[in-house]
Write a protein that holds these residues in place. Sequence first.
Motif, PDB file in Angstrom:
ATOM      1  N   VAL A  88       0.841  -1.203   0.000  1.00 25.69           N
ATOM      2  CA  VAL A  88       0.000   0.000   0.000  1.00 25.69           C
ATOM      3  C   VAL A  88       0.874   1.249   0.000  1.00 25.69           C
ATOM      4  O   VAL A  88       0.597   2.217  -0.719  1.00 25.69           O
ATOM      5  N   LEU A  89       1.943   1.251   0.776  1.00 26.87           N
ATOM      6  CA  LEU A  89       2.857   2.397   0.814  1.00 26.87           C
ATOM      7  C   LEU A  89       3.454   2.657  -0.569  1.00 26.87           C
ATOM      8  O   LEU A  89       3.528   3.803  -1.024  1.00 26.87           O
ATOM      9  N   LEU A  90       3.877   1.597  -1.246  1.00 23.94           N
ATOM     10  CA  LEU A  90       4.443   1.763  -2.584  1.00 23.94           C
ATOM     11  C   LEU A  90       3.397   2.262  -3.581  1.00 23.94           C
ATOM     12  O   LEU A  90       3.700   3.074  -4.455  1.00 23.94           O
ATOM     13  N   VAL A  91       2.174   1.818  -3.443  1.00 23.62           N
ATOM     14  CA  VAL A  91       1.112   2.328  -4.311  1.00 23.62           C
ATOM     15  C   VAL A  91       0.913   3.820  -4.073  1.00 23.62           C
ATOM     16  O   VAL A  91       0.783   4.599  -5.021  1.00 23.62           O
ATOM     17  N   LEU A  92       0.921   4.219  -2.817  1.00 18.77           N
ATOM     18  CA  LEU A  92       0.767   5.646  -2.500  1.00 18.77           C
ATOM     19  C   LEU A  92       1.937   6.460  -3.052  1.00 18.77           C
ATOM     20  O   LEU A  92       1.741   7.561  -3.589  1.00 18.77           O
ATOM     21  N   LEU A  93       3.146   5.955  -2.926  1.00 14.49           N
ATOM     22  CA  LEU A  93       4.313   6.652  -3.493  1.00 14.49           C
ATOM     23  C   LEU A  93       4.214   6.738  -5.012  1.00 14.49           C
ATOM     24  O   LEU A  93       4.567   7.759  -5.608  1.00 14.49           O
ATOM     25  N   TRP A  94       3.736   5.698  -5.624  1.00 10.79           N
ATOM     26  CA  TRP A  94       3.568   5.682  -7.069  1.00 10.79           C
ATOM     27  C   TRP A  94       2.537   6.731  -7.498  1.00 10.79           C
ATOM     28  O   TRP A  94       2.757   7.476  -8.459  1.00 10.79           O
ATOM     29  N   ILE A  95       1.424   6.801  -6.768  1.00 12.20           N
ATOM     30  CA  ILE A  95       0.406   7.812  -7.053  1.00 12.20           C
ATOM     31  C   ILE A  95       0.987   9.214  -6.851  1.00 12.20           C
ATOM     32  O   ILE A  95       0.770  10.121  -7.665  1.00 12.20           O
ATOM     33  N   GLU A 126       4.080  10.097  -7.149  1.00 11.31           N
ATOM     34  CA  GLU A 126       5.000  10.354  -8.258  1.00 11.31           C
ATOM     35  C   GLU A 126       4.240  10.817  -9.493  1.00 11.31           C
ATOM     36  O   GLU A 126       4.656  11.753 -10.184  1.00 11.31           O
ATOM     37  N   GLU A 127       3.115  10.213  -9.755  1.00 13.30           N
ATOM     38  CA  GLU A 127       2.313  10.617 -10.911  1.00 13.30           C
ATOM     39  C   GLU A 127       1.783  12.043 -10.738  1.00 13.30           C
ATOM     40  O   GLU A 127       1.775  12.831 -11.689  1.00 13.30           O
ATOM     41  N   ILE A 128       1.355  12.366  -9.539  1.00  9.87           N
ATOM     42  CA  ILE A 128       0.865  13.725  -9.263  1.00  9.87           C
ATOM     43  C   ILE A 128       1.996  14.735  -9.408  1.00  9.87           C
ATOM     44  O   ILE A 128       1.834  15.794 -10.023  1.00  9.87           O
ATOM     45  N   LEU A 129       3.161  14.415  -8.855  1.00  8.50           N
ATOM     46  CA  LEU A 129       4.315  15.331  -8.949  1.00  8.50           C
ATOM     47  C   LEU A 129       4.764  15.543 -10.388  1.00  8.50           C
ATOM     48  O   LEU A 129       5.248  16.613 -10.743  1.00  8.50           O
ATOM     49  N   THR A 130       4.618  14.521 -11.211  1.00 10.19           N
ATOM     50  CA  THR A 130       5.001  14.629 -12.606  1.00 10.19           C
ATOM     51  C   THR A 130       4.219  15.750 -13.295  1.00 10.19           C
ATOM     52  O   THR A 130       4.764  16.499 -14.107  1.00 10.19           O
ATOM     53  N   PHE A 131       2.954  15.870 -12.954  1.00  8.35           N
ATOM     54  CA  PHE A 131       2.123  16.897 -13.575  1.00  8.35           C
ATOM     55  C   PHE A 131       2.219  18.248 -12.865  1.00  8.35           C
ATOM     56  O   PHE A 131       1.989  19.283 -13.467  1.00  8.35           O
ATOM     57  N   ALA A 132       2.564  18.274 -11.607  1.00  7.53           N
ATOM     58  CA  ALA A 132       2.514  19.508 -10.814  1.00  7.53           C
ATOM     59  C   ALA A 132       3.811  20.302 -10.795  1.00  7.53           C
ATOM     60  O   ALA A 132       3.765  21.504 -10.564  1.00  7.53           O
ATOM     61  N   PHE A 133       4.974  19.672 -11.011  1.00 12.55           N
ATOM     62  CA  PHE A 133       6.235  20.388 -10.831  1.00 12.55           C
ATOM     63  C   PHE A 133       7.061  20.470 -12.104  1.00 12.55           C
ATOM     64  O   PHE A 133       6.753  19.841 -13.111  1.00 12.55           O
ATOM     65  N   ASP A 134       8.127  21.202 -11.955  1.00 12.82           N
ATOM     66  CA  ASP A 134       9.052  21.440 -13.047  1.00 12.82           C
ATOM     67  C   ASP A 134       9.665  20.123 -13.518  1.00 12.82           C
ATOM     68  O   ASP A 134      10.026  19.256 -12.730  1.00 12.82           O
ATOM     69  N   ILE A 135       9.838  19.987 -14.806  1.00  9.91           N
ATOM     70  CA  ILE A 135      10.361  18.768 -15.421  1.00  9.91           C
ATOM     71  C   ILE A 135      11.789  18.486 -14.980  1.00  9.91           C
ATOM     72  O   ILE A 135      12.174  17.327 -14.869  1.00  9.91           O
ATOM     73  N   VAL A 136      12.599  19.478 -14.710  1.00 15.06           N
ATOM     74  CA  VAL A 136      13.984  19.273 -14.298  1.00 15.06           C
ATOM     75  C   VAL A 136      14.028  18.524 -12.960  1.00 15.06           C
ATOM     76  O   VAL A 136      14.827  17.616 -12.769  1.00 15.06           O
ATOM     77  N   TRP A 137      13.194  18.928 -12.046  1.00 11.79           N
ATOM     78  CA  TRP A 137      13.138  18.255 -10.744  1.00 11.79           C
ATOM     79  C   TRP A 137      12.748  16.794 -10.910  1.00 11.79           C
ATOM     80  O   TRP A 137      13.269  15.907 -10.262  1.00 11.79           O
ATOM     81  N   ALA A 139      15.452   8.268 -10.880  1.00 16.85           N
ATOM     82  CA  ALA A 139      15.970   7.007 -10.322  1.00 16.85           C
ATOM     83  C   ALA A 139      15.169   6.592  -9.092  1.00 16.85           C
ATOM     84  O   ALA A 139      14.871   5.406  -8.904  1.00 16.85           O
ATOM     85  N   TYR A 140      14.832   7.560  -8.285  1.00 16.54           N
ATOM     86  CA  TYR A 140      14.020   7.273  -7.092  1.00 16.54           C
ATOM     87  C   TYR A 140      12.671   6.682  -7.491  1.00 16.54           C
ATOM     88  O   TYR A 140      12.231   5.667  -6.964  1.00 16.54           O
ATOM     89  N   PHE A 141      12.015   7.332  -8.457  1.00 15.17           N
ATOM     90  CA  PHE A 141      10.702   6.867  -8.882  1.00 15.17           C
ATOM     91  C   PHE A 141      10.776   5.530  -9.623  1.00 15.17           C
ATOM     92  O   PHE A 141       9.898   4.682  -9.480  1.00 15.17           O
ATOM     93  N   THR A 142      11.831   5.316 -10.368  1.00 15.43           N
ATOM     94  CA  THR A 142      12.014   4.033 -11.049  1.00 15.43           C
ATOM     95  C   THR A 142      12.193   2.917 -10.027  1.00 15.43           C
ATOM     96  O   THR A 142      11.659   1.821 -10.195  1.00 15.43           O
ATOM     97  N   THR A 143      12.913   3.196  -8.949  1.00  8.81           N
ATOM     98  CA  THR A 143      13.087   2.208  -7.877  1.00  8.81           C
ATOM     99  C   THR A 143      11.752   1.861  -7.238  1.00  8.81           C
ATOM    100  O   THR A 143      11.459   0.693  -6.973  1.00  8.81           O
ATOM    101  N   ILE A 144      10.950   2.877  -7.005  1.00  8.94           N
ATOM    102  CA  ILE A 144       9.627   2.644  -6.412  1.00  8.94           C
ATOM    103  C   ILE A 144       8.776   1.771  -7.343  1.00  8.94           C
ATOM    104  O   ILE A 144       8.145   0.808  -6.916  1.00  8.94           O
ATOM    105  N   ALA A 174      10.062  -1.790  -7.289  1.00  9.29           N
ATOM    106  CA  ALA A 174       9.658  -2.462  -6.044  1.00  9.29           C
ATOM    107  C   ALA A 174       8.185  -2.806  -6.086  1.00  9.29           C
ATOM    108  O   ALA A 174       7.763  -3.887  -5.653  1.00  9.29           O
ATOM    109  N   PHE A 175       7.392  -1.898  -6.617  1.00  8.93           N
ATOM    110  CA  PHE A 175       5.955  -2.134  -6.750  1.00  8.93           C
ATOM    111  C   PHE A 175       5.699  -3.364  -7.634  1.00  8.93           C
ATOM    112  O   PHE A 175       4.919  -4.248  -7.289  1.00  8.93           O
TER     113      PHE A 175
END
Length: 175
Positions: free
Chosen positions: A18-25, A27-38, A44-49, A52-53
Amino acid sequence: MKFWLPQEKRFYFFLIYVLLVLLWIMEEILTFAFDIVWIERSQAYFTTIEAAFGFLSIIGLYFLFIEIKHTQNDIESAKVVIEGLRNKNQLLTHTNQSFWESFQKQLEEWDLSDKEKEISMLLLRGMSNHQIAAIRGKSLKTIENQTFSIYQKSGTTGKLEFIAYFISPLLPEED
């Protein structure tokens, strides 16, 4: 059989999932909300998540498969017990009939020939194959073949089990 992973560990496995699902969600929200450089820096962090998922999903499927196999074994065991109880109950439900009428009915259900029915009666009375051969005027080998056929048709493995099939329903339950 029970699931081989203890209940407490299954809970922790589910909690991590469940924690990994929440992190994955997230990550998807951050992808749309923040700057692409960040996003690129934390890829790598999100790919690891995500890895693991996926890995935990595969492990979860494996556990589910094991649980299904154990459940199938439990179902098969239950069917055997139910069939035994059904056979036991069959003699007990015919209380208005005599034991021998119930015995004859069971022999009919097993589709025994008339000769096999006669031999079954003698077997139930505790006679040996030698005694049955002498009474019927047949060879010992003929009687052995006929008793083997009786055991196969009745699903029993021998004389004692055959006799127990009919006698055990009449005995009181053990405490």
